[in-house]
Design a protein around this motif. Structure first.
Motif, PDB file in Angstrom:
ATOM      1  N   GLU A 233      49.328  39.447  52.330  1.00  0.00           N
ATOM      2  CA  GLU A 233      49.057  39.799  53.716  1.00  0.00           C
ATOM      3  C   GLU A 233      47.653  39.371  54.048  1.00  0.00           C
ATOM      4  N   GLY A 234      47.488  38.834  55.242  1.00  0.00           N
ATOM      5  CA  GLY A 234      46.156  38.393  55.614  1.00  0.00           C
ATOM      6  C   GLY A 234      45.974  38.399  57.113  1.00  0.00           C
ATOM      7  N   THR A 235      44.826  37.906  57.531  1.00  0.00           N
ATOM      8  CA  THR A 235      44.478  37.828  58.937  1.00  0.00           C
ATOM      9  C   THR A 235      44.044  36.403  59.243  1.00  0.00           C
ATOM     10  N   VAL A 236      44.528  35.867  60.355  1.00  0.00           N
ATOM     11  CA  VAL A 236      44.129  34.517  60.754  1.00  0.00           C
ATOM     12  C   VAL A 236      42.677  34.581  61.252  1.00  0.00           C
ATOM     13  N   VAL A 237      41.810  33.787  60.622  1.00  0.00           N
ATOM     14  CA  VAL A 237      40.403  33.763  61.005  1.00  0.00           C
ATOM     15  C   VAL A 237      40.185  32.707  62.074  1.00  0.00           C
ATOM     16  N   GLU A 238      40.866  31.588  61.912  1.00  0.00           N
ATOM     17  CA  GLU A 238      40.680  30.494  62.853  1.00  0.00           C
ATOM     18  C   GLU A 238      41.916  29.599  62.858  1.00  0.00           C
ATOM     19  N   VAL A 239      42.199  29.010  64.012  1.00  0.00           N
ATOM     20  CA  VAL A 239      43.308  28.065  64.134  1.00  0.00           C
ATOM     21  C   VAL A 239      42.671  26.702  64.354  1.00  0.00           C
ATOM     22  N   LYS A 240      42.973  25.733  63.487  1.00  0.00           N
ATOM     23  CA  LYS A 240      42.258  24.448  63.558  1.00  0.00           C
ATOM     24  C   LYS A 240      43.192  23.267  63.395  1.00  0.00           C
ATOM     25  N   GLU A 241      42.895  22.245  64.189  1.00  0.00           N
ATOM     26  CA  GLU A 241      43.570  20.962  64.048  1.00  0.00           C
ATOM     27  C   GLU A 241      42.968  20.266  62.823  1.00  0.00           C
ATOM     28  N   LYS A 242      43.794  19.716  61.945  1.00  0.00           N
ATOM     29  CA  LYS A 242      43.244  19.041  60.761  1.00  0.00           C
ATOM     30  C   LYS A 242      43.956  17.707  60.617  1.00  0.00           C
ATOM     31  N   LYS A 243      43.148  16.648  60.551  1.00  0.00           N
ATOM     32  CA  LYS A 243      43.738  15.305  60.491  1.00  0.00           C
ATOM     33  C   LYS A 243      44.732  15.194  59.340  1.00  0.00           C
ATOM     34  N   GLY A 244      45.907  14.694  59.633  1.00  0.00           N
ATOM     35  CA  GLY A 244      46.909  14.504  58.593  1.00  0.00           C
ATOM     36  C   GLY A 244      47.727  15.756  58.292  1.00  0.00           C
ATOM     37  N   LEU A 245      47.268  16.912  58.774  1.00  0.00           N
ATOM     38  CA  LEU A 245      47.985  18.160  58.465  1.00  0.00           C
ATOM     39  C   LEU A 245      48.496  18.856  59.719  1.00  0.00           C
ATOM     40  N   GLY A 246      48.052  18.417  60.886  1.00  0.00           N
ATOM     41  CA  GLY A 246      48.437  19.092  62.128  1.00  0.00           C
ATOM     42  C   GLY A 246      47.646  20.384  62.296  1.00  0.00           C
ATOM     43  N   THR A 247      48.260  21.366  62.954  1.00  0.00           N
ATOM     44  CA  THR A 247      47.549  22.636  63.148  1.00  0.00           C
ATOM     45  C   THR A 247      47.605  23.454  61.861  1.00  0.00           C
ATOM     46  N   THR A 248      46.427  23.910  61.421  1.00  0.00           N
ATOM     47  CA  THR A 248      46.361  24.742  60.222  1.00  0.00           C
ATOM     48  C   THR A 248      45.748  26.086  60.611  1.00  0.00           C
ATOM     49  N   VAL A 249      45.943  27.098  59.773  1.00  0.00           N
ATOM     50  CA  VAL A 249      45.260  28.373  60.017  1.00  0.00           C
ATOM     51  C   VAL A 249      44.389  28.717  58.812  1.00  0.00           C
ATOM     52  N   ASP A 250      43.164  29.164  59.103  1.00  0.00           N
ATOM     53  CA  ASP A 250      42.309  29.700  58.051  1.00  0.00           C
ATOM     54  C   ASP A 250      42.633  31.181  57.963  1.00  0.00           C
ATOM     55  N   VAL A 251      42.975  31.626  56.769  1.00  0.00           N
ATOM     56  CA  VAL A 251      43.464  32.998  56.608  1.00  0.00           C
ATOM     57  C   VAL A 251      42.612  33.739  55.586  1.00  0.00           C
ATOM     58  N   LEU A 252      42.252  34.967  55.897  1.00  0.00           N
ATOM     59  CA  LEU A 252      41.626  35.817  54.888  1.00  0.00           C
ATOM     60  C   LEU A 252      42.722  36.709  54.316  1.00  0.00           C
ATOM     61  N   VAL A 253      43.057  36.465  53.072  1.00  0.00           N
ATOM     62  CA  VAL A 253      44.135  37.222  52.424  1.00  0.00           C
ATOM     63  C   VAL A 253      43.536  38.515  51.871  1.00  0.00           C
ATOM     64  N   TYR A 254      44.006  39.679  52.374  1.00  0.00           N
ATOM     65  CA  TYR A 254      43.403  40.940  51.909  1.00  0.00           C
ATOM     66  C   TYR A 254      44.324  41.749  51.017  1.00  0.00           C
ATOM     67  N   ASP A 255      45.544  41.272  50.815  1.00  0.00           N
ATOM     68  CA  ASP A 255      46.433  41.984  49.896  1.00  0.00           C
ATOM     69  C   ASP A 255      47.428  40.995  49.285  1.00  0.00           C
ATOM     70  N   GLY A 256      47.793  41.230  48.030  1.00  0.00           N
ATOM     71  CA  GLY A 256      48.858  40.459  47.404  1.00  0.00           C
ATOM     72  C   GLY A 256      48.523  39.003  47.157  1.00  0.00           C
ATOM     73  N   VAL A 257      49.586  38.202  47.046  1.00  0.00           N
ATOM     74  CA  VAL A 257      49.424  36.793  46.694  1.00  0.00           C
ATOM     75  C   VAL A 257      50.181  35.923  47.696  1.00  0.00           C
ATOM     76  N   VAL A 258      49.624  34.760  47.989  1.00  0.00           N
ATOM     77  CA  VAL A 258      50.284  33.777  48.858  1.00  0.00           C
ATOM     78  C   VAL A 258      50.505  32.516  48.030  1.00  0.00           C
ATOM     79  N   GLU A 259      51.729  31.972  48.062  1.00  0.00           N
ATOM     80  CA  GLU A 259      52.037  30.780  47.268  1.00  0.00           C
ATOM     81  C   GLU A 259      52.627  29.688  48.140  1.00  0.00           C
ATOM     82  N   VAL A 260      52.434  28.450  47.693  1.00  0.00           N
ATOM     83  CA  VAL A 260      53.042  27.326  48.389  1.00  0.00           C
ATOM     84  C   VAL A 260      54.559  27.524  48.353  1.00  0.00           C
ATOM     85  N   GLY A 261      55.210  27.308  49.484  1.00  0.00           N
ATOM     86  CA  GLY A 261      56.658  27.483  49.555  1.00  0.00           C
ATOM     87  C   GLY A 261      57.058  28.837  50.120  1.00  0.00           C
ATOM     88  N   ASP A 262      56.101  29.797  50.197  1.00  0.00           N
ATOM     89  CA  ASP A 262      56.406  31.125  50.757  1.00  0.00           C
ATOM     90  C   ASP A 262      56.823  31.026  52.221  1.00  0.00           C
TER      91      ASP A 262
END
Ligand code: GDP
Length: 453
Positions: A233-262
């Motif tokens: 679980e986390g909170t979006v800190v910022e929403v950013k355009e990133k070349k080659g990746l499209g829109t990305t979100v910077d997230v501060l994860v404050y609980d548990g684990v986040v994995e690729v494919g989730d």
């Protein structure tokens, strides 16, 4: 380890205070002294945050006993604006705060505003009484631990520092807080500790870190309990355009684990966004010219940690919105519903007749609304974004003359809106200090009442 195992995570620390009182310098100094003490690579720069591990803090502080926390995570963006934007489960994302006050300048409007926000969010805090090196007569002592030099210094500068500290303690008192010089405080929960520091010379920083760790260790362990293998679980800190990746979100994860494919649910401007994590990115050690090389890809992150998340469909994501992994045992519908209700909670209580509020983020809309509520000013509607003609039209419909106003916090006013406001006799209040906006509004209302009398 299984999903129900518990651990104490790194507390999240925010730095607040009036402009120019030294927030940025203090963060730099903490990072700098940590880097100086650390073995290469021991300090980790995360997305939007810096983690100072506990062994580094212990080396800086030299405590009598070992600390029992993994470290401290400092949010890199100081200020109450970031603080109110970064939320978790309807409250503040930060576990603790440092309120920076320039000893030579004392309490200023943004200091008062920060104190009110900390009070409302029930966030424990410590005061860094900064710029003691600039108090006339003060001499920096590089080698002696601060607590020992304080008495000597006080004598030499004829209690100038002490007097400045007492003024701050008095101001805290006027704002409803019991406070004292940190070395006289027994219980940091009931009494705010005021630590004299210099962000410029580094004096007092070990004491500040010590008080922060002590506060977190003694009073926050319950809220710092996390499931290191639970769904993230986390909170979006910022929403950013990133070349080659499209829109990305910077997230501060404050609980548990986040994995690729989730599969994750992210709060969006209209509806919750359901998407899948394509990549997790952390800043790489060496920043290359080529933007693509700025980041390392990782497979998983564990709380508390900042990370950049690449996933499809993130265009509508919002800073301050929840970011929740759908775990194996979770129903997607339940998670979506939870994210939706958290986004709704951000909503504001409205009245039929009242002022119009515009602000730049979800959190700041809420902060302005709370401040108006405290001042007993009703709100007709409140939303994010620039002031448009539509907002003026809304304000114009208010019955009471004193409600024909738009309170605009940290947002632009579109040209046609400004013109129409003139014509419609709707009063615009613009600014980036909530407390001042409200004062100006109250002065305006008072002026009208006097005219009438
Ligand atoms: P912010 O707006 O709160 O982030 O303040 P800054 O960190 O940008 O600091 C504002 C100014 O105060 C800068 O010129 C700093 O160099 C200066 N400053 C910050 N901390 C100290 C300090 O401890 N002592 C002195 N003498 N100056 C400081």
């Amino acid at each position: 380890m299984d999903e129900n195992d518990e651990a104490i995570r790194t507390p999240i620390v925010s730095v607040l205070g009036h402009v120019d009182h030294g927030k940025t310098t203090l963060l730099d100094e903490i990072r700098g002294s940590a880097v100086a003490e650390a073995e290469a690579g021991a300090i980790t720069q995360h997305i939007g945050s810096t983690v100072v591990p506990i062994d580094v803090i212990e080396r800086i502080c030299n405590p009598d006993e070992e600390f029992d926390l993994p470290g401290l995570l400092f949010i890199d963006t100081p200020g109450h604006h970031a603080f109110t934007t970064l939320r978790s489960r309807g409250g503040a994302l930060s576990d603790i705060a440092v309120l920076v006050v320039d000893v030579n300048d004392g309490f200023q409007p943004q200091t008062v505003e920060a104190v009110k926000i900390l009070d409302r969010t029930e966030t424990p805090f410590v005061v860094a009484a900064n710029k003691i090196d600039a108090v006339p007569g003060w001499k920096t002592q590089e080698d002696a631990p601060f607590a020992e030099t304080f008495a000597e210094q006080s004598e030499r500068v004829q209690n100038d520092v002490e007097n400045a500290l007492y003024e701050i303690i008095g101001d805290l008192h006027d704002n409803g807080f019991q406070a004292d010089r940190y070395d006289r405080v027994n219980d940091y929960r009931s009494t705010i500790g005021v630590v004299p520091v210099s962000a410029e010379t580094g004096e007092g920083i070990p004491d500040l870190l010590m008080v922060l760790v002590g506060l977190a260790q003694r009073f926050l362990t319950e809220s710092l309990t996390t499931r290191p293998n639970g769904s993230g679980e986390g909170t979006v800190v910022e929403v950013k355009e990133k070349k080659g990746l499209g829109t990305t979100v910077d997230v501060l994860v404050y609980d548990g684990v986040v994995e690729v494919g989730d599969t994750v649910v992210v709060g969006g401007q209209l509806d919750p966004i359901v998407t899948e994590v394509r990549a997790l990115l952390e800043p790489s050690e060496k920043v290359e010219i080529n933007e693509e090389d700025e980041f390392n890809r990782v497979d998983r992150v564990v709380a508390a940690e900042g990370v950049k998340v690449a996933a499809p469909e993130l265009d509508d994501a919002m800073a301050g919105a929840p970011f929740v992994v759908v775990g194996e045992d979770d129903e997607l519908g339940d998670v979506t519903q939870r994210v939706r209700s958290e986004m709704d909670e951000i909503g504001v209580e409205t009245a039929e007749d009242g002022v119009v509020v515009k602000a730049d983020t979800v959190g700041s809309v809420e902060a302005v609304a709370k401040a108006l509520d405290d001042a007993e000013v009703p709100i007709m509607n409140a939303s994010e974004g620039a002031v448009s003609r539509r907002d003026i039209v809304d304000a114009e419909t208010a019955d009471e003359r004193e409600h024909r106003a738009v309170i605009a916090f940290n947002v632009d006013v579109l040209e046609d809106a400004r013109e129409y406001a003139d014509e419609a006799l709707v009063k615009l209040f613009e600014g980036d200090v909530i407390y001042r906006l409200i004062e100006e509004y109250e002065d305006w209302v008072e002026g009208m009442e006097e005219e009438r009398a």
